[in-house]
Write a protein that holds these residues in place. Sequence first.
Motif, short mmCIF file in Angstrom:
data_model
loop_
_atom_site.label_atom_id
_atom_site.label_comp_id
_atom_site.label_asym_id
_atom_site.label_seq_id
_atom_site.Cartn_x
_atom_site.Cartn_y
_atom_site.Cartn_z
N TYR A 120 0.87 -1.12 -0.01
CA TYR A 120 0.04 -0.01 0.04
C TYR A 120 0.93 1.16 -0.01
N GLN A 121 1.99 1.16 0.90
CA GLN A 121 2.89 2.39 0.81
C GLN A 121 3.33 2.69 -0.65
N ALA A 122 3.82 1.31 -1.33
CA ALA A 122 4.33 1.56 -2.53
C ALA A 122 3.32 2.32 -3.39
N CYS A 123 1.90 1.88 -3.32
CA CYS A 123 1.05 2.53 -4.07
C CYS A 123 1.06 4.21 -4.10
N THR A 124 1.14 4.53 -2.47
CA THR A 124 0.87 5.90 -2.34
C THR A 124 2.19 6.62 -2.96
N LEU A 125 3.14 5.86 -3.19
CA LEU A 125 4.39 6.51 -4.05
C LEU A 125 4.28 6.62 -5.59
N GLY A 126 3.29 5.87 -6.05
CA GLY A 126 3.10 5.93 -7.38
C GLY A 126 3.30 4.59 -8.16
N TYR A 127 3.79 3.56 -7.43
CA TYR A 127 4.38 2.22 -7.90
C TYR A 127 3.04 1.42 -8.31
N ARG A 128 3.41 0.71 -9.30
CA ARG A 128 2.10 -0.36 -9.72
C ARG A 128 2.61 -1.64 -8.77
N VAL A 129 1.36 -1.98 -8.22
CA VAL A 129 1.66 -3.40 -7.39
C VAL A 129 0.46 -4.32 -7.50
N MET A 130 0.69 -5.63 -7.58
CA MET A 130 -0.27 -6.66 -7.54
C MET A 130 -0.09 -7.49 -6.44
N TYR A 131 -1.02 -7.87 -5.78
CA TYR A 131 -1.10 -8.83 -4.52
C TYR A 131 -1.95 -10.14 -5.04
N PHE A 132 -1.17 -11.47 -4.67
CA PHE A 132 -1.95 -12.40 -5.09
C PHE A 132 -1.67 -13.49 -3.77
N ASN A 133 -2.55 -14.17 -3.64
CA ASN A 133 -2.43 -15.65 -2.95
C ASN A 133 -1.87 -16.60 -3.89
N THR A 134 -0.57 -17.08 -3.57
CA THR A 134 0.33 -17.67 -4.37
C THR A 134 -0.47 -18.86 -5.18
N ASN A 135 -1.47 -19.85 -4.55
CA ASN A 135 -2.07 -20.78 -5.19
C ASN A 135 -3.13 -20.24 -6.23
N LYS A 136 -3.61 -19.24 -5.84
CA LYS A 136 -4.86 -18.81 -6.80
C LYS A 136 -4.10 -18.16 -8.21
N LEU A 137 -3.07 -17.60 -7.77
CA LEU A 137 -2.49 -16.92 -9.11
C LEU A 137 -1.86 -18.26 -9.85
N PHE A 138 -1.33 -19.19 -9.41
CA PHE A 138 -1.09 -20.42 -10.14
C PHE A 138 -2.33 -20.80 -10.75
N THR A 139 -3.31 -21.10 -10.27
CA THR A 139 -4.72 -21.48 -10.81
C THR A 139 -4.97 -20.45 -12.06
N LYS A 140 -4.89 -19.23 -11.81
CA LYS A 140 -5.27 -18.00 -12.62
C LYS A 140 -4.28 -18.36 -14.05
N MET A 141 -3.06 -18.54 -13.82
CA MET A 141 -2.11 -18.85 -15.00
C MET A 141 -2.53 -20.24 -15.68
N LYS A 142 -2.66 -21.27 -14.94
CA LYS A 142 -3.09 -22.27 -15.74
C LYS A 142 -4.23 -22.15 -16.67
N THR A 143 -5.35 -21.31 -15.89
CA THR A 143 -6.43 -21.13 -16.87
C THR A 143 -6.44 -20.16 -18.00
N ALA A 144 -5.18 -19.47 -17.83
CA ALA A 144 -4.71 -18.40 -18.98
C ALA A 144 -4.10 -19.32 -20.02
N LYS A 145 -3.30 -20.10 -19.57
CA LYS A 145 -2.67 -21.27 -20.63
C LYS A 145 -3.76 -21.77 -21.48
N ALA A 146 -4.95 -22.44 -20.73
CA ALA A 146 -6.00 -22.94 -21.41
C ALA A 146 -6.72 -22.24 -22.33
N ASP A 147 -7.02 -20.83 -21.93
CA ASP A 147 -7.65 -20.10 -22.91
C ASP A 147 -7.00 -18.86 -23.77
N GLY A 148 -5.69 -19.12 -23.86
CA GLY A 148 -4.83 -18.49 -24.79
C GLY A 148 -4.36 -17.13 -24.27
#
Length: 243
Positions: free
Chosen positions: A119-147
């Motif tokens: 959040y502090q990084a956001c206030t200084l203008g940085y682009r940040v993304m937060y993920f639960n690691t397992n949910k990110l892996f699931t998301k990326m596997k789905t992305a592989k499947a749908d191109g």
Amino acid sequence: MNTQTLEQMKQLRFYGMHRAFSETLQAGSVQYTNDELIAHLIQSEWDDRYNRKIERLTKAAKFRYKAIIENINYDLGRNIDKNQIQRFANCDFIKNEDNVLITGSTGVGKSYIASAIGYQACTLGYRVMYFNTNKLFTKMKTAKADGSYLKEINRLEKQDLLILDDFGLKTLDSANRHIFMEIIEDRHGKRSTIIASQLPTEAWHQIIGEQTIADAILDRLVHSAHRINLKGESMRKKLKKNH
């Protein structure tokens, strides 16, 4: 004339300036010199744009907690160096493309600290993304499947700070191992990553599996990283006791 000016401000999307000028006109008795009025309007527009930018960045980050550096608990038993946290608050580690590893047992506040730094990084203008690691892996596997995998991996690479929370809850399978390797490889020496895990870093090799890939990932991730090793009682249990 004032009505026309206010309308033009709105059309130009000078929302901060519009609000400040409206309030000045309503106040009536407030007297500004020309220089003071211009300075007031410009400052109001700047503040409005800054606040909207922070709002956009924090919304895009999708933090798990609404956490701020000022609310971090520095009780002695938690093994938190306040000076170290304050250095992270300056976000120099992002400028230096350094990583931060936060370890400790469940409930000790790893996610909160990671989110507060993010959040502090956001206030200084940085682009940040937060993920639960397992949910990110699931998301990326789905992305592989749908191109859409390449689009997603590029989006991750562009983030100034990537926060991976709850790393190591499951042993990585072959697909997740290669996804993790690609994410870390893309960011190595270019962007910063925060990883929060219940497991000590010594156990990460086993969680990643496949020695060659594990060695490559940990070489890029761990050896020169800043570390926070939280200790003490679960903060969640502590809060329950106090209520």
